[in-house]
Design a protein around this motif. Structure first.
Motif, short mmCIF file in Angstrom:
data_model
loop_
_atom_site.label_atom_id
_atom_site.label_comp_id
_atom_site.label_asym_id
_atom_site.label_seq_id
_atom_site.Cartn_x
_atom_site.Cartn_y
_atom_site.Cartn_z
N PHE A 204 40.16 20.12 10.36
CA PHE A 204 41.03 19.60 9.30
C PHE A 204 40.62 18.20 8.86
N VAL A 205 40.26 17.34 9.81
CA VAL A 205 39.82 15.99 9.46
C VAL A 205 38.52 16.06 8.66
N ARG A 206 37.63 16.96 9.04
CA ARG A 206 36.38 17.13 8.30
C ARG A 206 36.65 17.57 6.86
N ALA A 207 37.61 18.48 6.68
CA ALA A 207 37.96 18.94 5.33
C ALA A 207 38.53 17.81 4.48
N LEU A 208 39.35 16.97 5.08
CA LEU A 208 39.93 15.84 4.34
C LEU A 208 38.85 14.85 3.93
N HIS A 209 37.93 14.57 4.83
CA HIS A 209 36.81 13.67 4.51
C HIS A 209 35.96 14.24 3.38
N GLY A 210 35.84 15.58 3.34
CA GLY A 210 35.02 16.22 2.31
C GLY A 210 35.60 16.16 0.91
N THR A 211 36.86 15.78 0.76
CA THR A 211 37.45 15.66 -0.58
C THR A 211 36.97 14.42 -1.30
N GLY A 212 36.38 13.47 -0.56
CA GLY A 212 35.91 12.22 -1.17
C GLY A 212 36.99 11.16 -1.29
N VAL A 213 38.22 11.45 -0.86
CA VAL A 213 39.28 10.46 -0.93
C VAL A 213 39.05 9.39 0.13
N GLY A 214 39.45 8.15 -0.16
CA GLY A 214 39.30 7.08 0.81
C GLY A 214 40.13 7.32 2.05
N LEU A 215 39.63 6.91 3.20
CA LEU A 215 40.30 7.15 4.47
C LEU A 215 40.96 5.89 5.03
#
Length: 433
Positions: A204-215
């Motif tokens: 799930f964290v990998r998918a969120l990072h893949g959206t390009g949104v800032g973390l």
């Protein structure tokens, strides 16, 4: 009046949610069956340990349901970037809270399991050993909840299915191997749980990072999410106090009773989460409609999803009635435990139709952000319906049937309150705040 969202869209969202929601309880049912054949005492230990894990998980409820409603409103307003950022902040909260829960769980593992088991002894030691391992997976549990929350909010339905199914399939294979051939017994079950949670969190964290949104963490958004958390946590606490008290009362009735209660509870959670698939769809669609300032569609959705919830509840009631003889024997070879499962079965069947409507309206009101009302009606149901019947069952020796009568009353009070609320308009507030 704006037309309600089409039934096809509702069913598509519900179908994907169904698969995601089914994966975890299906694994728990497999795990219960695996452990159940070790004997009544390990099964009782699993029941107590799993009840404690459920209690601790309430602190992260808002990172799933709260994130869905907040992200859905931004998504409905055309602000996908803001919706994804809700997921980022929820994930930060999930990781931090999960680590804190691990520390607290390890510190209080012995007194908590002793309290539920009615004192130290073989059942308490089994529960404590399982719980000390399982609680290590809490950061993963909460990150998975956060991931499901933001993906539902932006109506990305396929990825959660792949992630959750993969993680739980891995664990379902690992559990019987670790319990039997490797010889770890009940501890093997806990290790398999932790493995599934870790895999799911990473994906799930990998998918969120893949959206390009800032973390980057943002305190203002996390503070706003925490405000939603207050009411959702109280609501969830009322749920868990009811169920954990039921486990405590059943354990004091005997080993067969707590074993049967564990079987019934796992089947209840399985059916409840599947019924909740309509609620998940409602959260997303109602939140998006209100974010787009379309209150008429939100109100139409409330009754549409309630009808589908009722149909699903009736279907499960029929299946449970048909499985009265065979289903308990899938989870235990103990005649005493099977006999006690038959005691609770009629109550289990009776509550299903009402539960279908309750869970559907739960999703509607969470999607609308009406969590204050949900908190209040849940506490009322727990304090004035469930608790008196549960304590009476212990005092007057009503047995396991009395405990499940209390759980049925808990559902009934919530049904009345939520139907009356949905008939009004106070919950259908439009906008992104």
């Amino acid at each position: 009046m704006t037309a309600a969202p089409p039934t096809r869209r509702l069913l598509a969202l519900a179908a994907s949610a169904f698969v995601v929601l089914a994966a975890e309880p299906l694994y728990l049912l497999v795990d219960t069956a695996v452990v159940g054949h070790l004997g009544p005492r390990p099964l009782a230990g699993l029941g107590i340990g799993a009840a404690l894990m459920g209690l601790l998980t309430i602190v992260g409820t808002f990172v799933e349901y709260g994130t869905t409603s907040r992200a859905a409103r931004w998504f409905g307003a055309g602000r996908t970037d803001a919706a994804l950022n809700e997921g980022v902040q929820a994930s930060w909260l999930a990781a931090g809270i999960g680590l804190a829960v691990v520390v607290l769980g390890e510190v209080f593992a012995h007194p908590l399991t002793s309290l539920l088991a009615g004192g130290a002894g073989p059942t308490q030691r089994a529960a404590e050993g399982w719980f000390r391992i399982a609680v290590i997976g809490m950061p993963g549990v909460l990150l998975v909840l956060a991931g499901n929350g933001w993906m539902r909010g932006v109506q990305r339905t396929r990825e959660p299915v792949r992630i959750v199914v993969a993680a739980n399939a891995l664990s379902a294979v690992a559990s019987p191997l670790l319990v039997y051939p490797v010889g770890l017994g009940l501890d093997g079950s806990a290790i398999a749980n932790v493995a599934a949670q870790a895999v799911g969190a990473v994906l799930f964290v990998r998918a969120l990072h893949g959206t390009g949104v800032g973390l980057r963490p943002e305190r203002a958004i996390m503070r706003a999410q925490a405000l939603v958390a207050r009411d959702l946590i109280v609501r969830s606490a009322a749920f868990q106090v009811a169920f954990i008290t039921a486990a405590g009362v059943a354990s004091r009735m005997g080993t067969a009773q707590i074993g049967a209660h564990q079987i019934g509870l796992q089947l209840w959670e399985f059916t409840a989460l599947l019924l909740d698939s309509f609620a998940i769809a409602a959260q997303s669609l109602v939140g998006a409609a209100l974010g787009a300032s379309d209150a008429d569609s939100a109100r139409s959705m409330a009754w549409q999803v309630s009808r589908w919830g009722l149909y699903a509840g009736l279907g499960f009631a029929l299946l449970l009635a048909a499985g009265w003889f065979a289903v308990p024997r899938l989870f235990t070879s103990s005649p005493a435990v099977v006999a006690q499962a038959h005691v609770l079965w009629p109550w289990f069947i009776a509550m299903m139709p009402a539960a279908g409507v309750v869970f559907a309206l739960d999703g509607v009101l969470i999607g609308a952000g009406d969590v204050g009302f949900l908190r209040t009606i849940t506490v009322i149901a727990a304090v004035f319906a469930f608790a008196p019947l549960n304590l009476a069952a212990l005092h007057w020796h009503w047995g396991l049937g009395g405990v499940w009568a209390g759980l049925t009353a808990f559902i009934g009070v919530r049904l009345v309150g939520m139907v009356l609320r949905a008939r009004g308009t106070a919950w259908a507030v439009t906008g992104t705040t």
